[in-house]
Design an enzyme around this catalytic site. Structure first.
Site, short mmCIF file in Angstrom:
data_model
loop_
_atom_site.label_atom_id
_atom_site.label_comp_id
_atom_site.label_asym_id
_atom_site.label_seq_id
_atom_site.Cartn_x
_atom_site.Cartn_y
_atom_site.Cartn_z
N ALA A 257 3.25 3.88 -8.18
CA ALA A 257 2.58 3.02 -7.21
C ALA A 257 1.43 3.72 -6.50
O ALA A 257 0.70 3.12 -5.70
CB ALA A 257 3.58 2.52 -6.19
N ALA B 115 0.86 -1.17 0.00
CA ALA B 115 0.00 0.00 0.00
C ALA B 115 0.90 1.23 0.00
O ALA B 115 2.01 1.18 0.51
CB ALA B 115 -0.88 0.00 1.24
N THR B 116 0.42 2.29 -0.61
CA THR B 116 1.35 3.41 -0.81
C THR B 116 1.00 4.69 -0.07
O THR B 116 1.08 4.71 1.14
CB THR B 116 1.56 3.65 -2.31
OG1 THR B 116 0.29 3.62 -2.93
CG2 THR B 116 2.44 2.58 -2.89
N THR B 117 0.62 5.76 -0.75
CA THR B 117 0.74 7.09 -0.15
C THR B 117 -0.41 7.49 0.79
O THR B 117 -1.57 7.32 0.45
CB THR B 117 0.85 8.13 -1.28
OG1 THR B 117 1.79 7.65 -2.23
CG2 THR B 117 1.30 9.46 -0.75
#
Lengths: 232, 283
Positions: free
Chosen positions: B230, B55-57
């Site tokens: 991503a 999972a990213t930002t």
């Protein structure tokens, strides 16, 4: 060598039951009332910090009378059981019935084992459903018996006279404020005459099915309580 | 359920349930069912980083009267988009939220444990943990994951909440060793965080309204998605927009999808004119 006196099992159990009942009868009462949007608890409790009514899980609450240290232990055990079950499965898998069963087994085993003194407590476990037909109220006694209650119930020192008052005045589908007023009047009722319990000595909490949050348990502070009682 | 049974086989609650002591759920779990604790697992040698979605930002920013946290909706596995509508911002309790970056599966499990931990304390003690207390508990959970982090399965959350004692929104960031750092004004974590932080630096002001603050974090997520593969941008065909949590003195509230969509549509409208986003003043 000394021989112990023979005591019949009937007598032994009766003595233990009398012991537990006496302990419970010393305490003040707790009332549970089903109203239109949920389940309400009112207890006479001089302490603001030591609660007799508490949250167990999203839809489940706990109320008790008797020895504080004993029912506090049971309450914590219930919170632990519920949180453990909810964490290992899902929040919806925590049920009032499961909790009532665990309590019943625990109280029952302690009551009939010779080594321990019986718990001097009586407990309500309530679970609020999506409709009032799905609400569940269980009463657990010191010996592990479970009873299903409907509409209203009382336990503790003056349970009988309080329950009689509730029986005469209760009707289904009360509003929350009506239910609070009824419960407070019932707690103040006794054979020898009615008394007014000071607001600061009342503990009021409820499970509200209309609450948008997952956790349906709420407590009432004494300012709001004064307002509601003055509204009668 | 095996944990609920006594050792003698009867259905009585085991003694460990009835023993007074800890108010911490994870401590209790360690005593009753240690296998359920993420920290107690051992893994074979080697890296596992490519095995699970990431999972990213996540971005968070404070405004007078509260704090906003938002996360994009993408999870990636190498070059694959593993999920396009994942949720990475969760309410931790009534006055706080936690957003996750890193290995999604472990992070979601950590969030569940953290939520239970806060609620458990609240029920047992009858009062909520202080904001710093909550932040420290999360620290301990991250520290427990250090072994897995060294094998490429790091979890780096961002924690934000409304401090009822200090009457303000607060943000905490973490490193993989459980180090806890309080951030002022705004912060971002995850692969797109450097781009999001750049945007926040230019757009953030101290006197933002709640709505403006939400607009700022959505702008920042847009910039992160613009430059980081991503991070997922707004998905216009599927109408998938960031998850936005707003926490004020009234508690935690997740913004409705339609409210977020409205703000996102405005942001996108502006980008149609100027793809790099709004101008910031030069001085």
């Amino acid at each position: 060598m000394s021989m112990p006196f023979y005591v019949s099992p009937e007598q032994l159990m009766k003595d233990r039951a009398d012991f537990a009942r006496k302990g419970i009868a010393r305490g003040r009462s707790v009332v549970v009332v089903q109203y239109a949007d949920g389940v309400l608890f009112v207890s006479e409790n001089a302490s603001q910090a030591l609660h007799k009514v508490s949250e167990i899980y999203d839809r489940i609450a706990f109320a008790a009378v008797g020895r504080y240290n004993e029912f506090e232990n049971l309450r914590i055990a219930g919170v632990r059981l519920a949180d453990l079950r909810g964490y290992s499965y899902d929040r919806r898998d925590v049920t009032g019935r499961g909790l009532a069963n665990a309590y019943a087994q625990t109280l029952g085993t302690i009551f009939s084992s010779g080594g321990e003194k019986p718990y001097e407590v009586e407990i309500f476990v309530a679970e609020v459903g999506d409709t009032s037909e799905e609400d569940q109220i269980y009463r657990l006694t010191y010996d592990g018996q479970v009873a299903d209650e409907h509409g209203f119930a009382a336990m503790g020192g003056d349970a009988e006279s309080v329950a009689t008052y509730l029986k005469e005045h209760y009707r289904p589908e009360l509003t929350r404020d009506e239910a609070i007023r009824l419960a407070v009047q019932a707690l103040g009722h006794s054979e020898s005459g009615d008394r007014t319990i000071p607001v600061t000595e009342l503990e009021v909490a409820w499970l509200d099915r209309t609450r948008p949050q997952q956790r349906k348990f709420r407590r009432l502070d004494s300012d709001s309580l004064s307002g509601i009682l003055a509204g009668s | 359920m095996s944990q609920a049974r006594g050792s003698s086989g009867d259905a009585r609650l085991p003694d460990v349930f009835l023993t007074p002591g800890t108010s911490s759920f994870s401590d209790f779990l360690g005593a009753v069912s240690p296998e359920l604790l993420p920290a107690r697992r051992t893994l074979p040698q080697g890296t596992a980083a490519e095995l699970a979605p990431h999972a990213t930002t996540i971005v968070a920013a404070t405004f007078p009267g509260g704090v906003v946290m938002a996360g994009d909706r993408r999870a990636t596995m190498g070059n694959i988009i593993a999920q396009r509508d994942i949720e990475k911002v969760f309410p931790a309790d009534e006055y706080s939220a936690v957003g996750i970056a890193g290995t999604a599966g472990l992070a979601v499990e950590m969030v569940r444990l953290f939520q239970t931990e806060l609620e458990h304390y609240e029920k047992i003690e009858g009062s909520t943990l202080s904001m710093d207390g909550k932040a420290n508990r999360l620290s301990a959970l991250i520290r427990g994951n250090l072994g897995l982090a060294m094998q490429g399965l790091a979890v780096v959350p961002l924690f934000a909440g409304y401090d009822l004692t200090a009457d303000q929104g607060r943000i905490f960031s973490y490193d993989v060793t459980g180090g806890r750092y309080e951030e002022t004004a705004f912060h971002s974590v995850g692969s797109g965080s450097m781009f999001a932080k750049g945007a926040l630096k230019k757009l953030y002001r101290e006197d933002l309204s709640e709505l403006d603050c939400v607009t700022v974090v959505i702008q920042a997520l847009y910039d992160a998605a613009d430059d980081d593969s991503a991070t997922g941008g707004p998905d216009l065909t599927r109408r998938i927009f960031p998850v936005v949590s707003v926490i004020t003195a009234d508690g935690h509230r997740r913004m409705t999808e339609s409210d977020v969509a409205e703000i996102a549509d405005r942001v996108i409208g502006g980008r149609m004119q100027r793809p790099d986003g709004p101008h910031a003043a030069l001085n």
